[in-house]
Design an enzyme around this catalytic site. Structure first.
Site, PDB file in Angstrom:
ATOM      1  N   ASP A   9       0.861  -1.184   0.000  1.00  0.00           N
ATOM      2  CA  ASP A   9       0.000   0.000   0.000  1.00  0.00           C
ATOM      3  C   ASP A   9       0.897   1.234   0.000  1.00  0.00           C
ATOM      4  O   ASP A   9       2.063   1.166   0.365  1.00  0.00           O
ATOM      5  CB  ASP A   9      -0.893  -0.011   1.244  1.00  0.00           C
ATOM      6  CG  ASP A   9      -1.838   1.189   1.276  1.00  0.00           C
ATOM      7  OD1 ASP A   9      -2.443   1.496   0.228  1.00  0.00           O
ATOM      8  OD2 ASP A   9      -1.967   1.833   2.330  1.00  0.00           O
ATOM      9  N   SER A  10       0.306   2.358  -0.398  1.00  0.00           N
ATOM     10  CA  SER A  10       1.064   3.603  -0.343  1.00  0.00           C
ATOM     11  C   SER A  10       1.341   4.025   1.102  1.00  0.00           C
ATOM     12  O   SER A  10       2.215   4.843   1.341  1.00  0.00           O
ATOM     13  CB  SER A  10       0.285   4.715  -1.049  1.00  0.00           C
ATOM     14  OG  SER A  10      -0.971   4.876  -0.437  1.00  0.00           O
ATOM     15  N   TYR A  41      -0.142   8.465  -2.827  1.00  0.00           N
ATOM     16  CA  TYR A  41       0.080   8.246  -4.257  1.00  0.00           C
ATOM     17  C   TYR A  41      -0.933   9.030  -5.101  1.00  0.00           C
ATOM     18  O   TYR A  41      -0.672   9.331  -6.271  1.00  0.00           O
ATOM     19  CB  TYR A  41      -0.076   6.758  -4.599  1.00  0.00           C
ATOM     20  CG  TYR A  41       1.124   5.881  -4.291  1.00  0.00           C
ATOM     21  CD1 TYR A  41       2.231   6.384  -3.603  1.00  0.00           C
ATOM     22  CD2 TYR A  41       1.143   4.549  -4.700  1.00  0.00           C
ATOM     23  CE1 TYR A  41       3.318   5.574  -3.321  1.00  0.00           C
ATOM     24  CE2 TYR A  41       2.234   3.734  -4.431  1.00  0.00           C
ATOM     25  CZ  TYR A  41       3.327   4.246  -3.737  1.00  0.00           C
ATOM     26  OH  TYR A  41       4.389   3.438  -3.475  1.00  0.00           O
ATOM     27  N   GLY A  42      -2.096   9.301  -4.502  1.00  0.00           N
ATOM     28  CA  GLY A  42      -3.209   9.900  -5.244  1.00  0.00           C
ATOM     29  C   GLY A  42      -2.833  11.018  -6.207  1.00  0.00           C
ATOM     30  O   GLY A  42      -3.185  10.985  -7.387  1.00  0.00           O
ATOM     31  N   CYS A  73      -4.382  -0.975  -2.350  1.00  0.00           N
ATOM     32  CA  CYS A  73      -4.381   0.473  -2.551  1.00  0.00           C
ATOM     33  C   CYS A  73      -5.130   0.722  -3.844  1.00  0.00           C
ATOM     34  O   CYS A  73      -4.774   0.178  -4.900  1.00  0.00           O
ATOM     35  CB  CYS A  73      -2.921   0.934  -2.660  1.00  0.00           C
ATOM     36  SG  CYS A  73      -2.698   2.640  -3.162  1.00  0.00           S
ATOM     37  N   ASN A  74      -6.202   1.488  -3.767  1.00  0.00           N
ATOM     38  CA  ASN A  74      -7.010   1.714  -4.954  1.00  0.00           C
ATOM     39  C   ASN A  74      -6.241   2.448  -6.044  1.00  0.00           C
ATOM     40  O   ASN A  74      -6.359   2.124  -7.219  1.00  0.00           O
ATOM     41  CB  ASN A  74      -8.277   2.489  -4.586  1.00  0.00           C
ATOM     42  CG  ASN A  74      -9.340   1.600  -3.967  1.00  0.00           C
ATOM     43  OD1 ASN A  74     -10.122   0.984  -4.671  1.00  0.00           O
ATOM     44  ND2 ASN A  74      -9.356   1.489  -2.645  1.00  0.00           N
ATOM     45  N   THR A  75      -5.427   3.443  -5.640  1.00  0.00           N
ATOM     46  CA  THR A  75      -4.688   4.229  -6.626  1.00  0.00           C
ATOM     47  C   THR A  75      -3.696   3.350  -7.387  1.00  0.00           C
ATOM     48  O   THR A  75      -3.623   3.395  -8.623  1.00  0.00           O
ATOM     49  CB  THR A  75      -3.927   5.378  -5.920  1.00  0.00           C
ATOM     50  OG1 THR A  75      -4.852   6.111  -5.110  1.00  0.00           O
ATOM     51  CG2 THR A  75      -3.284   6.310  -6.926  1.00  0.00           C
ATOM     52  N   GLU A 152      -7.706  10.566   8.814  1.00  0.00           N
ATOM     53  CA  GLU A 152      -6.336  10.787   9.285  1.00  0.00           C
ATOM     54  C   GLU A 152      -6.282  11.759  10.464  1.00  0.00           C
ATOM     55  O   GLU A 152      -5.333  11.741  11.232  1.00  0.00           O
ATOM     56  CB  GLU A 152      -5.456  11.239   8.116  1.00  0.00           C
ATOM     57  CG  GLU A 152      -5.431  10.132   7.055  1.00  0.00           C
ATOM     58  CD  GLU A 152      -4.229  10.147   6.137  1.00  0.00           C
ATOM     59  OE1 GLU A 152      -3.687  11.229   5.889  1.00  0.00           O
ATOM     60  OE2 GLU A 152      -3.862   9.042   5.678  1.00  0.00           O
ATOM     61  N   CYS A 185     -12.129   3.041  -1.311  1.00  0.00           N
ATOM     62  CA  CYS A 185     -10.904   3.586  -0.710  1.00  0.00           C
ATOM     63  C   CYS A 185     -10.702   2.857   0.608  1.00  0.00           C
ATOM     64  O   CYS A 185     -11.661   2.681   1.372  1.00  0.00           O
ATOM     65  CB  CYS A 185     -11.050   5.091  -0.484  1.00  0.00           C
ATOM     66  SG  CYS A 185      -9.683   5.817   0.458  1.00  0.00           S
ATOM     67  N   THR A 186      -9.478   2.446   0.861  1.00  0.00           N
ATOM     68  CA  THR A 186      -9.227   1.627   2.067  1.00  0.00           C
ATOM     69  C   THR A 186      -9.485   2.388   3.370  1.00  0.00           C
ATOM     70  O   THR A 186      -9.598   1.777   4.426  1.00  0.00           O
ATOM     71  CB  THR A 186      -7.775   1.102   2.072  1.00  0.00           C
ATOM     72  OG1 THR A 186      -6.892   2.209   1.898  1.00  0.00           O
ATOM     73  CG2 THR A 186      -7.555   0.098   0.963  1.00  0.00           C
ATOM     74  N   HIS A 187      -9.564   3.702   3.301  1.00  0.00           N
ATOM     75  CA  HIS A 187      -9.851   4.476   4.521  1.00  0.00           C
ATOM     76  C   HIS A 187     -11.348   4.508   4.858  1.00  0.00           C
ATOM     77  O   HIS A 187     -11.725   4.785   5.990  1.00  0.00           O
ATOM     78  CB  HIS A 187      -9.384   5.923   4.368  1.00  0.00           C
ATOM     79  CG  HIS A 187      -7.903   6.098   4.431  1.00  0.00           C
ATOM     80  ND1 HIS A 187      -7.086   5.743   3.391  1.00  0.00           N
ATOM     81  CD2 HIS A 187      -7.091   6.594   5.402  1.00  0.00           C
ATOM     82  CE1 HIS A 187      -5.821   6.024   3.720  1.00  0.00           C
ATOM     83  NE2 HIS A 187      -5.800   6.548   4.933  1.00  0.00           N
TER      84      HIS A 187
END
Lengths: 268, 268
Positions: A9-10, A41-42, A73-75, A152, A185-187
């Protein structure tokens, strides 16, 4: 078969995916690598995302001989999945296809919403995956750039956080036939209660992390790669950034404080 | 990649699985074969079930060059899945593993109920699949021999039908921690509203057919076997018994009246 599953993941968001793999597949061993030093990374150009992703992969292949790669990571999945799947000779699972597949399972109207970061939505990767399986699906995509900062900042239960989420998601309500929403999105699973409240209880939410872990389970089984070793797996965690930071966030997300080591991967 | 998916069952129950594959994967083509002449398989010795199942498989391989086999019958899956998976060089999906996998995804207590025919429950196949993935799961199995006759008598909305279902399922309520129930028979999704009412809305029901179709989707994708032909697929239906009977029941289950041909497979 007893080698670990590599999860990249980023940063730390992919820990929600790792946690789901641990929960659904408690016998499997995970090696997690987060590129925190270069996160997020977005906003980066696609070519840069690809190059960083390949550095993570080369590191895991070289030092951990992983049996499967999960791009949590989606990006990175949107930018590099097809290419990586073609080039590696181990199975590769991204976070986009499993979510799309599961949405088409639970939806009855095939009007499906997708929320994600700006980069993920712009890539159209969910749309492609959904249409690739069912070309009559109707997709409503929405970038929600305000959501990751809420997570975050640890601000995911205040009335202000709810207000932010509800206002943004209001845009999706114009499609009254929509019955399913992919959390792309993983968040976002951390915001799940707010999102469910804002969308109403009739909308089925798809947690890409949960579905990715299910796909890991299926693919390991059908490629005869499940771990046979009966010892308790000891997971390993690496970051290109601050080990202390990942230990702190990992402790919150995983329910135990992982031991994290900082590594360099830019030479790979 | 443009070859059909073969779906086999002892009779018509597997049409619920075929329907789910059509719904979730509208681009894929299906060849369905039901062994109605020798249905039900449930009371037969394991060796006989295996032999009949192999006859169906040989028929589909010889006449339809299928790219994947789906055993849409719990009894046949319990009796022969492992052996068939080992011997065929195309992917084989049974109805038991997908249900087990999905139950471990949605359960939080890992106290999981399984209902099925006497043969399926006696085989312990669900128990083995669940423990193979998570050896801390707690499984409550219950044979419900009264349920299939209700479906076959078209009696699935009367108060008496509800009473039969509720009385039987009452036995499962002794485990207050159980949060997930696997419908381990292809006929049971038709009784779903009664089962949900009897168990209470907090219990998550797993429809093996839905989950099997999801697993078909995942495995086709990861083995690069998805259909690329853009023409509308034309499914084919075969039975060893009465074509008329399968056309009638198929019409109810599939939403359109399939054209069914009777075939002999006992020479295969």
């Amino acid at each position: 078969m007893n080698q670990p599953i590599g999860v990249i993941d980023s940063g730390v968001g992919g820990l929600t995916v790792a946690r789901e793999i641990m929960r659904q597949l408690p016998k499997e061993k995970i090696v997690y690598l987060g590129d925190n030093q270069r996160c997020p990374y977005g906003p980066r150009p696609v070519e840069e995302v690809r190059s960083y992703t390949w550095q993570m992969i080369r590191y895991l292949l070289k030092h951990h001989s992983i049996k499967m790669l999960v791009i949590a990571c989606n990006t990175a999945t949107a930018a590099a999945y097809e290419q990586i799947k073609k080039e590696l000779n181990i199975p590769v699972i991204g976070v986009i296809r499993p979510g799309a597949r599961s949405a088409l399972k639970v939806s009855r109207s095939y009007h499906i919403g997708v929320i994600g970061t700006f980069g993920t939505i712009k890539s159209n990767a969910y749309q492609q995956a959904l249409l690739d399986i069912n070309n009559e699906s109707v997709i409503n995509s929405l970038a929600c750039p305000e959501f990751v900062p809420l997570v975050e900042a640890n601000n995911f239960s205040s009335p202000e956080a709810y207000q932010t989420v509800a206002e943004r998601l209001n845009i999706l309500k114009s499609d009254a036939q929509m019955d399913t929403l992919i959390l792309g999105c993983t968040h976002y699973p951390i915001l799940r209660p707010l999102i469910q409240k804002a969308m109403g209880s009739a909308i089925k939410l798809i947690d890409s992390g949960e579905e990715t872990a299910l796909e890991v389970s299926t693919v390991l089984y059908h490629k005869n790669l499940t771990r046979k070793d009966r010892s308790q797996p000891v997971h390993q965690f690496y970051t290109t950034g601050s080990a202390q930071m990942m230990e702190a966030i990992g402790g919150q997300l995983l329910g135990y404080k992982p031991e994290v080591r900082t590594v360099r991967i830019d030479m790979e």
